[in-house]
Design a protein around this motif. Sequence first.
Motif, PDB file in Angstrom:
ATOM      1  N   THR A 456       0.818  -1.214   0.000  1.00 25.87           N
ATOM      2  CA  THR A 456       0.000   0.000   0.000  1.00 25.87           C
ATOM      3  C   THR A 456       0.852   1.266   0.000  1.00 25.87           C
ATOM      4  N   TRP A 457       1.968   1.239   0.734  1.00 24.68           N
ATOM      5  CA  TRP A 457       2.813   2.422   0.825  1.00 24.68           C
ATOM      6  C   TRP A 457       3.499   2.736  -0.514  1.00 24.68           C
ATOM      7  N   PHE A 458       3.529   1.771  -1.430  1.00 28.33           N
ATOM      8  CA  PHE A 458       4.140   2.008  -2.739  1.00 28.33           C
ATOM      9  C   PHE A 458       3.299   2.982  -3.566  1.00 28.33           C
ATOM     10  N   SER A 459       1.996   3.045  -3.252  1.00 23.88           N
ATOM     11  CA  SER A 459       1.165   4.074  -3.893  1.00 23.88           C
ATOM     12  C   SER A 459       1.134   5.340  -3.046  1.00 23.88           C
ATOM     13  N   SER A 460       1.110   5.177  -1.717  1.00 20.84           N
ATOM     14  CA  SER A 460       1.018   6.344  -0.833  1.00 20.84           C
ATOM     15  C   SER A 460       2.224   7.265  -0.944  1.00 20.84           C
ATOM     16  N   TRP A 461       3.399   6.697  -1.264  1.00 25.07           N
ATOM     17  CA  TRP A 461       4.588   7.567  -1.306  1.00 25.07           C
ATOM     18  C   TRP A 461       4.569   8.529  -2.493  1.00 25.07           C
ATOM     19  N   LEU A 462       3.597   8.340  -3.393  1.00 28.13           N
ATOM     20  CA  LEU A 462       3.446   9.230  -4.549  1.00 28.13           C
ATOM     21  C   LEU A 462       2.377  10.303  -4.311  1.00 28.13           C
ATOM     22  N   TRP A 463       1.797  10.331  -3.123  1.00 29.71           N
ATOM     23  CA  TRP A 463       0.603  11.126  -2.834  1.00 29.71           C
ATOM     24  C   TRP A 463       0.711  12.608  -3.215  1.00 29.71           C
ATOM     25  N   PRO A 464       1.775  13.336  -2.890  1.00 25.97           N
ATOM     26  CA  PRO A 464       1.776  14.780  -3.175  1.00 25.97           C
ATOM     27  C   PRO A 464       1.735  15.143  -4.652  1.00 25.97           C
ATOM     28  N   PHE A 465       2.134  14.211  -5.536  1.00 24.71           N
ATOM     29  CA  PHE A 465       2.152  14.572  -6.963  1.00 24.71           C
ATOM     30  C   PHE A 465       1.266  13.680  -7.830  1.00 24.71           C
ATOM     31  N   ALA A 466       1.073  12.418  -7.456  1.00 28.78           N
ATOM     32  CA  ALA A 466       0.179  11.561  -8.248  1.00 28.78           C
ATOM     33  C   ALA A 466      -1.263  12.038  -8.141  1.00 28.78           C
ATOM     34  N   THR A 467      -1.590  12.738  -7.047  1.00 29.09           N
ATOM     35  CA  THR A 467      -2.947  13.262  -6.863  1.00 29.09           C
ATOM     36  C   THR A 467      -3.252  14.432  -7.784  1.00 29.09           C
ATOM     37  N   ILE A 468      -2.227  15.054  -8.338  1.00 34.15           N
ATOM     38  CA  ILE A 468      -2.460  16.259  -9.159  1.00 34.15           C
ATOM     39  C   ILE A 468      -1.999  16.061 -10.604  1.00 34.15           C
ATOM     40  N   GLY A 469      -2.033  14.798 -11.037  1.00 38.52           N
ATOM     41  CA  GLY A 469      -1.882  14.544 -12.463  1.00 38.52           C
ATOM     42  C   GLY A 469      -0.594  13.909 -12.929  1.00 38.52           C
ATOM     43  N   TRP A 470       0.454  13.883 -12.086  1.00 35.77           N
ATOM     44  CA  TRP A 470       1.717  13.258 -12.492  1.00 35.77           C
ATOM     45  C   TRP A 470       1.462  11.796 -12.878  1.00 35.77           C
ATOM     46  N   PRO A 471       2.106  11.263 -13.928  1.00 34.14           N
ATOM     47  CA  PRO A 471       3.305  11.770 -14.604  1.00 34.14           C
ATOM     48  C   PRO A 471       3.062  12.786 -15.721  1.00 34.14           C
ATOM     49  N   ASP A 472       1.802  13.176 -15.925  1.00 38.31           N
ATOM     50  CA  ASP A 472       1.544  14.215 -16.925  1.00 38.31           C
ATOM     51  C   ASP A 472       1.912  15.584 -16.358  1.00 38.31           C
ATOM     52  N   GLU A 473       2.250  16.502 -17.231  1.00 33.23           N
ATOM     53  CA  GLU A 473       2.557  17.872 -16.806  1.00 33.23           C
ATOM     54  C   GLU A 473       1.258  18.674 -16.819  1.00 33.23           C
ATOM     55  N   THR A 474       0.476  18.509 -15.761  1.00 33.17           N
ATOM     56  CA  THR A 474      -0.840  19.137 -15.681  1.00 33.17           C
ATOM     57  C   THR A 474      -0.729  20.549 -15.107  1.00 33.17           C
ATOM     58  N   PRO A 475      -1.764  21.365 -15.309  1.00 31.37           N
ATOM     59  CA  PRO A 475      -1.779  22.706 -14.681  1.00 31.37           C
ATOM     60  C   PRO A 475      -1.681  22.611 -13.154  1.00 31.37           C
ATOM     61  N   GLU A 476      -2.278  21.550 -12.588  1.00 28.42           N
ATOM     62  CA  GLU A 476      -2.218  21.370 -11.133  1.00 28.42           C
ATOM     63  C   GLU A 476      -0.796  21.111 -10.669  1.00 28.42           C
ATOM     64  N   MET A 477      -0.037  20.319 -11.446  1.00 28.70           N
ATOM     65  CA  MET A 477       1.365  20.065 -11.083  1.00 28.70           C
ATOM     66  C   MET A 477       2.158  21.374 -11.105  1.00 28.70           C
ATOM     67  N   THR A 478       1.891  22.187 -12.094  1.00 26.15           N
ATOM     68  CA  THR A 478       2.604  23.464 -12.219  1.00 26.15           C
ATOM     69  C   THR A 478       2.260  24.400 -11.074  1.00 26.15           C
ATOM     70  N   LYS A 479       0.985  24.410 -10.699  1.00 26.51           N
ATOM     71  CA  LYS A 479       0.505  25.365  -9.697  1.00 26.51           C
ATOM     72  C   LYS A 479       0.755  24.894  -8.259  1.00 26.51           C
ATOM     73  N   PHE A 480       0.538  23.599  -8.002  1.00 32.53           N
ATOM     74  CA  PHE A 480       0.447  23.142  -6.613  1.00 32.53           C
ATOM     75  C   PHE A 480       1.547  22.174  -6.163  1.00 32.53           C
ATOM     76  N   TYR A 481       2.595  22.046  -6.960  1.00 35.04           N
ATOM     77  CA  TYR A 481       3.706  21.194  -6.517  1.00 35.04           C
ATOM     78  C   TYR A 481       4.990  22.011  -6.551  1.00 35.04           C
ATOM     79  N   PRO A 482       5.825  21.921  -5.530  1.00 30.52           N
ATOM     80  CA  PRO A 482       5.648  21.116  -4.321  1.00 30.52           C
ATOM     81  C   PRO A 482       4.666  21.738  -3.331  1.00 30.52           C
ATOM     82  N   SER A 483       4.246  20.921  -2.359  1.00 32.02           N
ATOM     83  CA  SER A 483       3.348  21.397  -1.309  1.00 32.02           C
ATOM     84  C   SER A 483       4.093  22.335  -0.363  1.00 32.02           C
ATOM     85  N   SER A 484       3.340  22.975   0.510  1.00 38.02           N
ATOM     86  CA  SER A 484       3.922  23.940   1.451  1.00 38.02           C
ATOM     87  C   SER A 484       4.382  23.264   2.731  1.00 38.02           C
TER      88      SER A 484
END
Length: 883
Positions: A456-484
């Motif tokens: 399960t942790w193999f998916s969870s470790w991708l949480w900050p960027f897989a949730t916003i469209g990665w591996p695609d270069e989405t507008p969300e990745m541009t705007k909201f990654y990295p987290s604060s």
Amino acid sequence: MAETTEQKSTAYNPSEIEDRWYRFWEEGGFFATDTNSEKEPFVIPMPPPNVTGRLHMGHALQDSVQDALIRMRRMQGFEVFWISGIDHAGIATQNVVERKLRGEEGLERKEMGRDAFIERVWDWKEEYGDIIWQQKRKLGDSVDWNRTRFTMDEGFTRAVQHVFVKLYEQGLVYRGNYMVNWDPDNMTAISDEEVDNVEKNGHLWWIKYPLASGEGHITIATTRPETMLADTAIAVHPEDERYQHLVGQKATLPLMNREIPIIADEYVKPEFGAGALKVTPAHDTNDFEIGKRHGLETIVCINPDATISEEGGVYAGLDRFDARKKIVADLKQQGLLDKVEDYKHTVPISSRSKSLIEPLASRQWFVKMEPLAKPALEAVRSGEVTFYPDRWKNEYFRWLENIRDWTISRQLWWGHRIPVWYYTDDNGEVDESRDFVVSVEQPESGMVQDADVLDTWFSSWLWPFATIGWPDETPEMTKFYPSSVLVSGYDILFFWIARMIMAGQHFTGQVPYKDIFITGMIKDKEGRWMSKSLGNGIDPLDMIEQYGADAVRFSLVLLCAQGQDIKLDPTKFEMGRNFANKIWNAFNVFGRFMEEGRDYRRTRSFDELELVEQWMITRLNETIKAVDEAVSRYRLNEAVALIYDLFWGDFCDWFLELIKPAYGEEMEEQKISLAIEVYERMTTLLHPFMPFITEDLWHRLRTREEGDACIVAAWPKANESESNVEAAELFRVLQSIISGIRSVRSQYNVTPSKRIAAAISVSDETEAAKIGAQQSYIKRLAGVDDLSVGVGIDKPAASVTVVVEGSEVFVPLAGMIDLSVERERLEKEIAQKLGFLASVEKKLRNESFVSRAPDEVVEKERLKAADAKGELEKLQANLTDLG
């Protein structure tokens, strides 16, 4: 007004407002995140709760902290994004559904088949998977619910598969036969980090292994006699003179009558047991390495379900612990059990099933972690990532500096299937003679996919960027990654926090967050972990029902000192409830004088305000600055304590008491205006911590336009031009004088309604003039009618002296109390206290008592004597004051 806020009751009832205001926020779109916004982003990845989850007190703590930060930054003009979603929780979810099917329908997973079972898990997820979201709404989480993710949704699954393939291509994922931690209850391998090493009382069995030559025996000591069925050697240390002559010979394995070699290996500890070690390569990690060094046969005598295998001969089919009892009995019967000793040792326990881990040699998939750990270590060492509190980086370093490869395959059905494909033979079985293919898609028809799933942790470790469209270069990745910032408990420091840093750096080239705020963990009032078995859990929903969500949030944040565990008693929530009632009732002090529809605005300049008004605004500005500074260091408990002191101590206890009119009179319009102004800024300051009550009261203060809300009101800023340090200092002196007089009244049990006299002797005329000009405050709040202020005033007869800020405050007792009655009372109490002290001192002079009594008893008597002397001094001083 945007929302009806007619006041029907002076008593605060959370249930009347909380659901209503949450609907207002959610339906009004106040939680929405706008990717196209030009605002600076502020992002927190919410630790995704398990799909099996229900809101527990740990969630309540974490969410109260995170939502406070989210609401604050939203008010400060940031484009906030609280990344939210649910984790598929492989083992936990599979177990829940299996139990449900077995209990309600009599169905077994293996009888159903994989596809049918997985379909039922998805059905269960759809039915129960979002219950926790409804519960988080009750707490007040301001989440954009249109953006929630699931770790097995289509996009997330694609990211997980991409990562596996990428790591394999980079040589960081590999397959091999190695020792793993086998959980026999869940029938799967688990990682080292999912194993708890627990100290338990056990036994050490000393067993004689006859030499094959017939000339004596060699004795070994073991804590696990059942594994001897798979022994393939006996090892001794090469420099152990006791056994050097036996190296190269053979011994007969008891009960199995199989000859095994005696070998020399430096791993053996001569001081343990008899100095000889039974070697079982298939069932011990260290033995596995010895076996590789010496080319020993690997025999598996324990099945995945923890029963004895066919290799165990007559013990085959027995549970491992039943086999242990029978093996020990048979050894004793054959005269091969030398002795049994009590022995305390550390045993590996599955953190999930609580079953005793079985070390097994098994073919699994692994990730090489050292290449990933090095950049993650440097990120913290260089300050690119900062821990709050700082001490947790040492634990982070300890984990990563001693990192081991990660076992990522799980023998489960629910989870991300490993994207590896195998050729099959004519019988449809995997053809082991041909290479496997790593691919997201099936490479050729007829190939079968690996049956295992990923940890399960193999998916969870991708949480900050897989949730916003990665591996695609989405507008969300541009705007909201990295987290604060990441807010989390220390329990998942390595499982999740460290792994996310490794994954973020490796796959995106950036750390996933800049700050890590580590909170403590919730325990019961005695400091024990909460558990069903102890029955000491506290349900946050019950607490919300009883005290209100604001009270729960406030209390948890107030108790949340950085990195310190919280010993929680349900009565602690009374703090929050009492504060909510105080806030509510404070509004009524001036709110009852407000005319509906009227817009109250202060017209006086700061310099035109009275002393208490200047003091209140100065204190407000000081607090705003202090709150901002505390939050910048993630000391939210300090921030909320500052607001509490401002609201209750300064605003309610002093400011309102001095501006409210006498009974039956009206409050002046300008005093109402200033009260509204201060109260409005304080409600916005408090809103992130207590959002429901502040939203409701904020709307009561003025007529609001459509779309106005406290949740999006501007965060208050300190106004440096409206601050008077000298005025604030003068008022602080007045507070000390008033408190001193009040303490005298309390000491002599003077009723609040009784007016008294007082005199204040100061050091110079300037000070006398300042205090004299504000004597109305002292008269009102200290219950004084006759007050004189001057330089070098003589102490009146029969009066009490209170020293305040270098001045003396005299409170004459004549007329305040009956002096003769008070004198008689004090003399009687002094006599009693002298008698008590004499009896204690007599006991302490008794050498027999002092020498024979326990030290703590003697010390207790000495403390009694010291306390009695201190009380006598006070009583005699009071008697002296009477004259």
